[in-house]
Design a protein around this motif. Structure first.
Motif, PDB file in Angstrom:
ATOM      1  N   ARG A  35      -6.838 -23.086  35.903  1.00 22.78           N
ATOM      2  CA  ARG A  35      -6.972 -22.469  37.127  1.00 22.78           C
ATOM      3  C   ARG A  35      -6.359 -23.205  38.197  1.00 22.78           C
ATOM      4  O   ARG A  35      -5.927 -22.466  39.160  1.00 22.78           O
ATOM      5  CB  ARG A  35      -8.333 -21.851  37.179  1.00 22.78           C
ATOM      6  N   THR A  36      -6.548 -24.406  38.159  1.00 20.68           N
ATOM      7  CA  THR A  36      -6.479 -25.353  39.601  1.00 20.68           C
ATOM      8  C   THR A  36      -5.559 -26.747  39.238  1.00 20.68           C
ATOM      9  O   THR A  36      -6.518 -27.592  39.142  1.00 20.68           O
ATOM     10  CB  THR A  36      -7.578 -25.507  40.318  1.00 20.68           C
ATOM     11  N   PRO A  37      -4.480 -26.554  38.384  1.00 20.84           N
ATOM     12  CA  PRO A  37      -4.166 -27.935  37.623  1.00 20.84           C
ATOM     13  C   PRO A  37      -3.774 -28.821  38.828  1.00 20.84           C
ATOM     14  O   PRO A  37      -3.269 -28.467  40.029  1.00 20.84           O
ATOM     15  CB  PRO A  37      -2.706 -27.179  36.982  1.00 20.84           C
ATOM     16  N   GLY A  38      -4.032 -30.222  38.365  1.00 23.88           N
ATOM     17  CA  GLY A  38      -3.635 -31.152  39.253  1.00 23.88           C
ATOM     18  C   GLY A  38      -4.739 -31.388  40.138  1.00 23.88           C
ATOM     19  O   GLY A  38      -5.018 -32.611  40.842  1.00 23.88           O
ATOM     20  N   GLU A  39      -6.044 -30.334  40.493  1.00 24.38           N
ATOM     21  CA  GLU A  39      -7.027 -30.612  41.457  1.00 24.38           C
ATOM     22  C   GLU A  39      -8.280 -30.981  40.562  1.00 24.38           C
ATOM     23  O   GLU A  39      -8.333 -30.582  39.498  1.00 24.38           O
ATOM     24  CB  GLU A  39      -7.272 -29.195  42.033  1.00 24.38           C
ATOM     25  N   TRP A  40      -9.008 -31.626  41.255  1.00 28.62           N
ATOM     26  CA  TRP A  40     -10.361 -32.219  40.783  1.00 28.62           C
ATOM     27  C   TRP A  40     -11.376 -31.083  40.550  1.00 28.62           C
ATOM     28  O   TRP A  40     -11.661 -30.356  41.383  1.00 28.62           O
ATOM     29  CB  TRP A  40     -10.935 -33.319  41.376  1.00 28.62           C
ATOM     30  N   VAL A  41     -11.988 -31.109  39.510  1.00 30.08           N
ATOM     31  CA  VAL A  41     -13.115 -29.837  39.247  1.00 30.08           C
ATOM     32  C   VAL A  41     -14.351 -30.870  38.848  1.00 30.08           C
ATOM     33  O   VAL A  41     -14.264 -31.504  37.927  1.00 30.08           O
ATOM     34  CB  VAL A  41     -12.619 -29.027  38.137  1.00 30.08           C
ATOM     35  N   SER A  42     -15.289 -30.577  39.510  1.00 28.13           N
ATOM     36  CA  SER A  42     -16.638 -31.333  39.001  1.00 28.13           C
ATOM     37  C   SER A  42     -17.335 -30.848  37.691  1.00 28.13           C
ATOM     38  O   SER A  42     -17.056 -29.598  37.405  1.00 28.13           O
ATOM     39  CB  SER A  42     -17.678 -30.833  40.098  1.00 28.13           C
ATOM     40  N   MET A  43     -17.794 -31.819  37.054  1.00 26.32           N
ATOM     41  CA  MET A  43     -18.627 -31.556  35.765  1.00 26.32           C
ATOM     42  C   MET A  43     -19.467 -30.232  36.007  1.00 26.32           C
ATOM     43  O   MET A  43     -19.449 -29.494  35.156  1.00 26.32           O
ATOM     44  CB  MET A  43     -19.198 -32.850  35.385  1.00 26.32           C
ATOM     45  N   PRO A  44     -20.419 -30.245  37.217  1.00 26.12           N
ATOM     46  CA  PRO A  44     -21.161 -28.971  37.146  1.00 26.12           C
ATOM     47  C   PRO A  44     -20.544 -27.641  37.165  1.00 26.12           C
ATOM     48  O   PRO A  44     -20.833 -26.686  36.312  1.00 26.12           O
ATOM     49  CB  PRO A  44     -21.939 -29.292  38.436  1.00 26.12           C
ATOM     50  N   ASP A  45     -19.326 -27.448  37.855  1.00 29.04           N
ATOM     51  CA  ASP A  45     -18.507 -26.311  37.682  1.00 29.04           C
ATOM     52  C   ASP A  45     -17.864 -26.031  36.301  1.00 29.04           C
ATOM     53  O   ASP A  45     -17.817 -24.897  35.864  1.00 29.04           O
ATOM     54  CB  ASP A  45     -17.205 -26.377  38.625  1.00 29.04           C
ATOM     55  N   LEU A  46     -17.489 -27.117  35.620  1.00 28.55           N
ATOM     56  CA  LEU A  46     -17.049 -26.991  34.354  1.00 28.55           C
ATOM     57  C   LEU A  46     -18.158 -26.663  33.219  1.00 28.55           C
ATOM     58  O   LEU A  46     -17.968 -25.634  32.512  1.00 28.55           O
ATOM     59  CB  LEU A  46     -16.379 -28.265  33.714  1.00 28.55           C
ATOM     60  N   ALA A  47     -19.186 -27.130  33.462  1.00 28.99           N
ATOM     61  CA  ALA A  47     -20.412 -26.767  32.537  1.00 28.99           C
ATOM     62  C   ALA A  47     -20.800 -25.334  33.013  1.00 28.99           C
ATOM     63  O   ALA A  47     -21.093 -24.561  32.012  1.00 28.99           O
ATOM     64  CB  ALA A  47     -21.607 -27.763  32.953  1.00 28.99           C
ATOM     65  N   GLU A  48     -20.740 -24.764  34.252  1.00 35.26           N
ATOM     66  CA  GLU A  48     -20.976 -23.427  34.398  1.00 35.26           C
ATOM     67  C   GLU A  48     -19.985 -22.617  33.843  1.00 35.26           C
ATOM     68  O   GLU A  48     -20.284 -21.464  33.201  1.00 35.26           O
ATOM     69  CB  GLU A  48     -21.067 -23.145  35.900  1.00 35.26           C
ATOM     70  N   ALA A  49     -18.491 -22.961  33.831  1.00 31.64           N
ATOM     71  CA  ALA A  49     -17.660 -22.242  33.244  1.00 31.64           C
ATOM     72  C   ALA A  49     -17.951 -21.983  31.795  1.00 31.64           C
ATOM     73  O   ALA A  49     -17.390 -20.886  31.249  1.00 31.64           O
ATOM     74  CB  ALA A  49     -16.230 -22.673  33.674  1.00 31.64           C
ATOM     75  N   ALA A  50     -18.357 -23.033  31.249  1.00 34.11           N
ATOM     76  CA  ALA A  50     -18.322 -23.135  29.495  1.00 34.11           C
ATOM     77  C   ALA A  50     -19.791 -22.747  29.263  1.00 34.11           C
ATOM     78  O   ALA A  50     -19.976 -22.558  28.016  1.00 34.11           O
ATOM     79  CB  ALA A  50     -18.145 -24.466  29.049  1.00 34.11           C
ATOM     80  N   GLY A  51     -20.664 -22.667  30.001  1.00 31.06           N
ATOM     81  CA  GLY A  51     -22.180 -22.213  29.599  1.00 31.06           C
ATOM     82  C   GLY A  51     -22.601 -23.336  28.885  1.00 31.06           C
ATOM     83  O   GLY A  51     -23.419 -23.164  27.922  1.00 31.06           O
ATOM     84  N   CYS A  52     -22.092 -24.700  29.081  1.00 26.89           N
ATOM     85  CA  CYS A  52     -22.599 -25.793  28.254  1.00 26.89           C
ATOM     86  C   CYS A  52     -22.740 -26.918  29.188  1.00 26.89           C
ATOM     87  O   CYS A  52     -22.173 -26.991  30.084  1.00 26.89           O
ATOM     88  CB  CYS A  52     -21.762 -25.919  26.946  1.00 26.89           C
ATOM     89  N   TYR A  53     -23.554 -27.958  28.559  1.00 27.32           N
ATOM     90  CA  TYR A  53     -23.688 -29.108  29.387  1.00 27.32           C
ATOM     91  C   TYR A  53     -22.902 -30.220  28.707  1.00 27.32           C
ATOM     92  O   TYR A  53     -22.779 -31.616  29.114  1.00 27.32           O
ATOM     93  CB  TYR A  53     -25.218 -29.645  29.750  1.00 27.32           C
ATOM     94  N   ALA A  54     -22.304 -30.139  27.629  1.00 24.22           N
ATOM     95  CA  ALA A  54     -21.628 -30.973  26.719  1.00 24.22           C
ATOM     96  C   ALA A  54     -20.127 -31.117  27.225  1.00 24.22           C
ATOM     97  O   ALA A  54     -19.051 -31.418  26.498  1.00 24.22           O
ATOM     98  CB  ALA A  54     -21.561 -30.926  25.312  1.00 24.22           C
ATOM     99  N   VAL A  55     -19.726 -31.154  28.641  1.00 23.72           N
ATOM    100  CA  VAL A  55     -18.363 -31.257  29.029  1.00 23.72           C
ATOM    101  C   VAL A  55     -17.738 -32.568  28.717  1.00 23.72           C
ATOM    102  O   VAL A  55     -16.645 -32.305  28.095  1.00 23.72           O
ATOM    103  CB  VAL A  55     -18.687 -30.981  30.627  1.00 23.72           C
ATOM    104  N   HIS A  56     -18.346 -33.801  28.816  1.00 23.61           N
ATOM    105  CA  HIS A  56     -17.838 -34.867  28.606  1.00 23.61           C
ATOM    106  C   HIS A  56     -17.155 -34.819  27.005  1.00 23.61           C
ATOM    107  O   HIS A  56     -15.988 -35.305  26.624  1.00 23.61           O
ATOM    108  CB  HIS A  56     -18.638 -36.001  28.651  1.00 23.61           C
TER     109      HIS A  56
END
Length: 92
Positions: A35-56
């Motif tokens: 959605r925002t290529p090249g821009e930094w996205v925080s781990m909490p935002d990715l966790a919210e998007a995926a509904g999980c905390y195993a982002v890494h």
């Protein structure tokens, strides 16, 4: 930041529904990064998007699939946050 659905997220959901399954956590994280290529996205935002905390772990999966996701950027302030971004071929 709240992740709002966009066309790519809708496409993933419809494709998964047509296949009789739901989008994977990898799919959801990839859609959020795209959605925002090249821009930094925080781990909490990715966790919210995926509904999980195993982002890494999901980021490691995406890298193994060939996606160009550079090493994370870390914030030293408390609470610490990790940031990820995806680099598209036209951004190199």
């Amino acid at each position: 930041m709240t992740c709002t659905p966009n066309l790519q997220d809708q496409f993933l959901a419809e494709s998964a529904a047509a296949a009789g399954s739901r989008p994977t956590q990898n799919d959801l994280i990839l859609a959020r990064l795209m959605r925002t290529p090249g821009e930094w996205v925080s781990m909490p935002d990715l966790a919210e998007a995926a509904g999980c905390y195993a982002v890494h772990s999901r980021i490691a999966d995406l890298r193994a699939d060939g996606h160009d996701i550079p090493p994370p950027r870390m914030e030293c302030a408390r609470p610490r946050k990790t940031w990820y971004r995806i680099i598209l071929p036209d951004q190199k």
